[in-house]
Design a protein around this motif. Sequence first.
Motif, short mmCIF file in Angstrom:
data_model
loop_
_atom_site.label_atom_id
_atom_site.label_comp_id
_atom_site.label_asym_id
_atom_site.label_seq_id
_atom_site.Cartn_x
_atom_site.Cartn_y
_atom_site.Cartn_z
N PRO A 97 0.84 -1.21 0.00
CA PRO A 97 0.00 0.00 0.00
C PRO A 97 0.87 1.25 0.00
N GLU A 98 0.41 2.28 -0.66
CA GLU A 98 1.19 3.50 -0.75
C GLU A 98 1.31 4.14 0.63
N GLU A 99 2.53 4.51 0.96
CA GLU A 99 2.81 5.18 2.22
C GLU A 99 3.72 6.36 1.94
N LYS A 100 3.70 7.32 2.82
CA LYS A 100 4.58 8.46 2.66
C LYS A 100 6.03 8.02 2.83
N SER A 101 6.90 8.59 2.03
CA SER A 101 8.31 8.19 2.09
C SER A 101 8.91 8.49 3.45
N GLU A 102 8.41 9.55 4.14
CA GLU A 102 8.94 9.86 5.45
C GLU A 102 8.64 8.74 6.45
N VAL A 103 7.45 8.14 6.32
CA VAL A 103 7.08 7.04 7.22
C VAL A 103 7.97 5.83 6.96
N LEU A 104 8.21 5.53 5.68
CA LEU A 104 9.05 4.38 5.35
C LEU A 104 10.47 4.59 5.84
N ALA A 105 10.97 5.82 5.68
CA ALA A 105 12.33 6.10 6.14
C ALA A 105 12.42 5.95 7.66
N GLU A 106 11.36 6.36 8.37
CA GLU A 106 11.35 6.24 9.82
C GLU A 106 11.34 4.78 10.24
N GLN A 107 10.73 3.92 9.43
CA GLN A 107 10.70 2.49 9.72
C GLN A 107 12.01 1.81 9.39
N GLY A 108 12.90 2.50 8.67
CA GLY A 108 14.16 1.89 8.27
C GLY A 108 14.05 1.10 6.99
N SER A 109 13.04 1.35 6.18
CA SER A 109 12.86 0.59 4.95
C SER A 109 13.98 0.89 3.97
N ILE A 110 14.50 -0.14 3.31
CA ILE A 110 15.56 0.06 2.32
C ILE A 110 15.01 -0.03 0.92
N VAL A 111 13.73 -0.24 0.77
CA VAL A 111 13.17 -0.48 -0.55
C VAL A 111 12.24 0.67 -0.94
N LEU A 112 12.53 1.31 -2.05
CA LEU A 112 11.66 2.34 -2.61
C LEU A 112 11.42 3.50 -1.66
#
Length: 314
Positions: free
Chosen positions: A250-265
Motif C-alpha cells: 500500500p502507498e505510504e509516505k516516504s517519510e514514514v518508510l524512512a522512519e521504519q528503516g525501509s531500504i526499498v523504494l
Amino acid sequence: TMGTISFLTRAQRLLRIRNQLLRECLAEVLATFVMMVSRARGWLGAGGCHVLSPYSIAGAHMNPAFSLAMCLTEQFPWWKFPIFVVVQTLGSFISAGAVYILYYDAIWHHSNGTLTVTGPQETASIFATYPADFVSIGNGFLDQVIGTGVLIIVVMGLMDPRNKPVPKGLEPVVVALLVLSIECSMGANCGCPLNPARDIGPRLFTYLAGWGPEVFSRGNGWWWVPLVAPLLGAAVGTYLYLLFVAFHYPEEKSEVLAEQGSIVLVNTAISSADIGRSPKERDSGETEPAGYPPPHSPSSTVSPTVAITPLKES
C-alpha cells in the motif's frame, strides 16, 4: 592507568578521522578483510562461510553486487559505488596476502615447491574460484547470475521491515546461513563466488605472488565471469524483488518508510548534510551532525502550554 589513558586519548586525537567517506572506506576494507580471511579455503579442502552483512560498521557492504543493489533501490549514491568497489577489492587483496602468510608452509609443502594453477597439486583455488572441468563459460555465467540473484532477493526480503524482517541483531547470522545454503546447493560448478571483489582481489594477488598469468587463462578465460555475472545477478534479483513484492505494498509516505528503516523504494531527497553519511546512518540516526535534530521553531504544530485559572465560586 592514568598514563595509559592519557596516551590513548592523545592517540585518538591524533589518528581520529572525521571525514565520513574515508571512515566508511576504512570500515569496508576491514570488514571485507575479516570476511575473506574467515572463509579462506584451506589446501585440505575445508570451506569457510561467506558473511555478507549489510548491518556492519558504517553499513559495510563487502560485496559490489550488494552495493549495486543498494544503488538500484536509491539507498546508496551512485558516485560512491566505484569507490566501494575499489576498497572492497583492496580488502580482498590484503586478505589473500594474510592467508598466504598463514598457510605459507602448507602451500609450499603441498605444491612441492612449484606454485601451479592446474593439476592435483594446484593451490590457486585456495584464493580465487575456478570452474570445474565439465562446466562451460555459459553455464558458469548462468550459475552466478542465478546464485547472486537468489542471494540479493532473500537479503532484501530479510532487510525490508514491510515484509517480515529478521529480529534485530540476528541479520548477520541469518545471512551467513543463507550464503552457506547457497554454497552447499550451488557451489559444485564453480565454487560459488557471488562477489566480484572476493574473486578479483585474490586473483590479482596470486598473479603477483608467483602463480603467473595462468590464473587468468584457466577455464577458457574464466576470470571475467565472477566480475560480470554477480553484478547482473544482483540487478536481476533486485528488480525481481521489486516486481514481485515491493511494488505491491500500500502507498505510504516516504517519510514514514524512512522512519521504519525501509531500504526499498524510499525515494527521499539527499541533502548536503547527508552526502557524507551512509544510508544506515540517515535511517537509524547514528552519528548525526551537530545540531540534529533541529530545535522546534515557533511555528511548530505543537500547541503551546496554556495556564488554566480555576473559576471562583460566586
